[in-house]
Design an enzyme around this catalytic site. Structure first.
Site, PDB file in Angstrom:
ATOM      1  N   HIS A  96     -17.771  30.131  -5.320  1.00 53.27           N
ATOM      2  CA  HIS A  96     -16.666  30.661  -4.663  1.00 53.27           C
ATOM      3  C   HIS A  96     -16.401  31.966  -3.852  1.00 53.27           C
ATOM      4  O   HIS A  96     -15.480  32.281  -3.164  1.00 53.27           O
ATOM      5  CB  HIS A  96     -15.308  30.441  -5.600  1.00 53.27           C
ATOM      6  CG  HIS A  96     -14.038  30.036  -4.956  1.00 53.27           C
ATOM      7  ND1 HIS A  96     -12.846  29.625  -5.786  1.00 53.27           N
ATOM      8  CD2 HIS A  96     -13.630  29.726  -3.670  1.00 53.27           C
ATOM      9  CE1 HIS A  96     -11.932  29.320  -4.889  1.00 53.27           C
ATOM     10  NE2 HIS A  96     -12.271  29.467  -3.511  1.00 53.27           N
ATOM     11  N   ASP A 119      -7.062  26.939  -8.191  1.00 50.09           N
ATOM     12  CA  ASP A 119      -8.084  27.449  -9.063  1.00 50.09           C
ATOM     13  C   ASP A 119      -7.618  27.561 -10.401  1.00 50.09           C
ATOM     14  O   ASP A 119      -6.245  28.120 -10.704  1.00 50.09           O
ATOM     15  CB  ASP A 119      -8.572  28.764  -8.400  1.00 50.09           C
ATOM     16  CG  ASP A 119     -10.095  29.343  -8.853  1.00 50.09           C
ATOM     17  OD1 ASP A 119     -10.837  29.737  -7.984  1.00 50.09           O
ATOM     18  OD2 ASP A 119     -10.469  28.912 -10.110  1.00 50.09           O
ATOM     19  N   HIS A 121      -8.652  30.335 -11.896  1.00 54.05           N
ATOM     20  CA  HIS A 121      -8.978  31.665 -11.731  1.00 54.05           C
ATOM     21  C   HIS A 121      -8.570  32.176 -10.559  1.00 54.05           C
ATOM     22  O   HIS A 121      -8.204  31.666  -9.580  1.00 54.05           O
ATOM     23  CB  HIS A 121     -10.632  32.038 -11.781  1.00 54.05           C
ATOM     24  CG  HIS A 121     -11.304  31.146 -12.788  1.00 54.05           C
ATOM     25  ND1 HIS A 121     -11.743  30.052 -12.842  1.00 54.05           N
ATOM     26  CD2 HIS A 121     -11.278  31.552 -14.292  1.00 54.05           C
ATOM     27  CE1 HIS A 121     -12.486  29.594 -13.926  1.00 54.05           C
ATOM     28  NE2 HIS A 121     -12.380  30.342 -14.657  1.00 54.05           N
ATOM     29  N   ASP A 123      -9.757  34.962  -8.970  1.00 55.63           N
ATOM     30  CA  ASP A 123     -10.958  35.322  -8.153  1.00 55.63           C
ATOM     31  C   ASP A 123     -10.431  36.462  -7.186  1.00 55.63           C
ATOM     32  O   ASP A 123     -10.975  36.954  -6.198  1.00 55.63           O
ATOM     33  CB  ASP A 123     -11.006  34.108  -7.182  1.00 55.63           C
ATOM     34  CG  ASP A 123     -11.792  33.107  -7.925  1.00 55.63           C
ATOM     35  OD1 ASP A 123     -12.151  31.989  -7.134  1.00 55.63           O
ATOM     36  OD2 ASP A 123     -11.713  33.248  -9.206  1.00 55.63           O
ATOM     37  N   HIS A 136     -18.045  35.565  -7.339  1.00 56.76           N
ATOM     38  CA  HIS A 136     -17.191  34.495  -7.186  1.00 56.76           C
ATOM     39  C   HIS A 136     -16.144  34.705  -7.835  1.00 56.76           C
ATOM     40  O   HIS A 136     -15.085  34.003  -7.717  1.00 56.76           O
ATOM     41  CB  HIS A 136     -17.903  33.233  -7.804  1.00 56.76           C
ATOM     42  CG  HIS A 136     -18.039  33.175  -8.991  1.00 56.76           C
ATOM     43  ND1 HIS A 136     -18.150  31.719  -9.752  1.00 56.76           N
ATOM     44  CD2 HIS A 136     -18.150  33.941 -10.262  1.00 56.76           C
ATOM     45  CE1 HIS A 136     -18.081  31.832 -11.056  1.00 56.76           C
ATOM     46  NE2 HIS A 136     -18.282  33.490 -11.478  1.00 56.76           N
ATOM     47  N   ASP A 227     -11.161  25.358  -5.566  1.00 58.95           N
ATOM     48  CA  ASP A 227     -12.140  25.502  -6.822  1.00 58.95           C
ATOM     49  C   ASP A 227     -11.932  24.037  -7.577  1.00 58.95           C
ATOM     50  O   ASP A 227     -10.712  24.098  -8.119  1.00 58.95           O
ATOM     51  CB  ASP A 227     -11.767  26.898  -7.456  1.00 58.95           C
ATOM     52  CG  ASP A 227     -12.860  26.912  -8.479  1.00 58.95           C
ATOM     53  OD1 ASP A 227     -13.317  28.242  -8.653  1.00 58.95           O
ATOM     54  OD2 ASP A 227     -13.558  26.228  -8.786  1.00 58.95           O
ATOM     55  N   ASP A 229     -12.540  23.720 -10.302  1.00 54.79           N
ATOM     56  CA  ASP A 229     -12.390  23.895 -11.623  1.00 54.79           C
ATOM     57  C   ASP A 229     -10.644  23.972 -11.955  1.00 54.79           C
ATOM     58  O   ASP A 229     -10.339  24.326 -13.033  1.00 54.79           O
ATOM     59  CB  ASP A 229     -13.239  25.159 -12.361  1.00 54.79           C
ATOM     60  CG  ASP A 229     -12.717  26.273 -11.668  1.00 54.79           C
ATOM     61  OD1 ASP A 229     -13.642  27.556 -11.833  1.00 54.79           O
ATOM     62  OD2 ASP A 229     -11.627  26.522 -11.436  1.00 54.79           O
ATOM     63  N   GLU A 272     -17.346  25.536  -6.004  1.00 53.23           N
ATOM     64  CA  GLU A 272     -17.866  25.320  -7.618  1.00 53.23           C
ATOM     65  C   GLU A 272     -18.278  23.899  -7.920  1.00 53.23           C
ATOM     66  O   GLU A 272     -18.042  23.973  -9.423  1.00 53.23           O
ATOM     67  CB  GLU A 272     -16.765  26.035  -8.294  1.00 53.23           C
ATOM     68  CG  GLU A 272     -16.544  27.480  -8.016  1.00 53.23           C
ATOM     69  CD  GLU A 272     -17.746  28.430  -8.420  1.00 53.23           C
ATOM     70  OE1 GLU A 272     -18.484  28.073  -9.216  1.00 53.23           O
ATOM     71  OE2 GLU A 272     -17.638  29.560  -8.147  1.00 53.23           O
TER      72      GLU A 272
END
Ligand SMILES: N[C@@H](CC/C=C/[B-](O)(O)O)C(=O)O
Ligand SMILES: [Mn+2]
Ligand SMILES: [Mn+2]
Length: 313
Positions: A96, A119, A121, A123, A136, A227, A229, A272
């Site tokens: 990412h 995401d 996260h 980031d 990332h 992302d 994830d 990712e």
């Protein structure tokens, strides 16, 4: 709109090799054929190639700074060209950290863009708040204007011009946010729909509020940075930083359907995917899930559809 497909086989924004195989895995899962089936013309720009800078020692705690900085400068140029040519830019990652380049490049052509960041996260760690030094986890901090005073210069990133305002960014799917990131979200009032809000409000309300928050007039170009994830790890296991309690297959599809309905999706990152993590079936599950969610950005309808030239037998 034609889709300009760009492969970004890159992994140096994080320590786990394998995301450089992401573009190939998504291609092998049939992304081009799927888009063409949906009546979308695809211009495949192939995969970028990256220079791996010799003895790229950390700058502060930032790992692989020159390699990642150099790569993102190249990504920015490539994305600018694709957007400039009026194509919907579809960036297949890669870790990412690539989003620093894709958003920077998109903003050179469409400075009034807004960003939907899907995401687990945020980031948005700065080099000083990052717990890992993995870039990332930092891409947004380099390009958000309001963070300019909090981000030290990092070797390899001299070229970056902050190009995004916090009011033009919205998060969906957060569930693993570091203290520095939470401080930034609260201090600057960044709109963030964590999995708690998704559970509380439901995905329909989240999408309504998210789009109203960043684009109330419903006129601005949208940059989606997805992302994988963000989705629950039971459906996308082959990814480097999995977190339990993610978006369901249906919620992921709904997000993309609503973004497609705006008609203003101009740039999409898919980040990712790491085929070197997990076994064969986990890889297949991850890429097939990614494709099934992604194709909703391009008009695939869960209710079915038929080609314009369809003749009932
Ligand atoms: N917040 C963590 C995790 C970063 C995760 C990055 B990802 O969202 O791109 O997977 C860090 O900064 O190291
Ligand atoms: Mn993530
Ligand atoms: Mn991410």
């Amino acid at each position: 709109k034609k889709v300009g497909l760009l492969g970004i086989p890159f992994s140096k924004g994080q320590p786990r090799g394998g995301t450089e195989q992401g573009p190939q895995a998504i291609r092998e899962a049939g992304i081009v054929e799927k888009l063409e089936q949906l009546g979308t013309q695809v211009c495949d720009h192939g995969d970028l190639t990256f220079d791996y800078i010799e003895n790229d020692t950390p700058d502060g705690n930032v790992k692989n700074p020159r390699t990642v900085g150099h790569a993102n400068k190249k990504i920015s140029k490539a994305v600018s060209d694709i957007i400039y040519n009026g194509q919907l830019c579809l960036n297949l990652g890669g870790d990412h950290s690539m989003a620093m380049g894709t958003i920077h490049g998109h903003a050179q052509v469409e400075p009034d863009l807004v960003v939907v960041w899907v995401d687990a996260h945020a980031d948005i760690n700065t080099p000083l708040t990052s717990p890992s030094g993995n870039i990332h986890g930092m891409p947004l901090s380099f390009i958000v204007k309001e963070l300019d005073g909090y981000v030290p210069t990092v070797k390899g990133f001299e070229w970056v011009k902050p190009c995004l305002s916090v009011k033009d960014l919205v998060y969906i799917g957060l569930r693993d946010v570091d203290p520095g990131e939470r401080w930034i979200i609260e201090k600057f009032g960044i709109k963030a729909f964590s999995m708690q809000e998704v559970d509380k409000l439901g995905i329909r309300e989240v999408m309504e509020q998210a789009l109203k928050a960043i684009d109330p007039s419903g006129t601005r170009p949208i940059h989606l940075s997805f992302d994988v994830d963000a989705l629950d790890p039971t459906i996308t296991p082959s990814t480097g930083t999995p977190v339990h309690g993610g978006l369901s297959f249906r919620e992921g599809q709904y997000i993309m359907e609503e973004l497609a309905n705006t008609g203003r999706l101009n740039c999409i990152d898919v980040a990712e995917v790491n085929p070197s993590l997990g076994n064969k079936e986990e890889n297949t599950l991850t890429t097939e899930t990614t494709l099934e969610v992604l194709n909703k950005c391009f008009g695939q309808k869960r209710g079915g559809g038929f080609p314009s030239n369809y003749v009932m037998p």
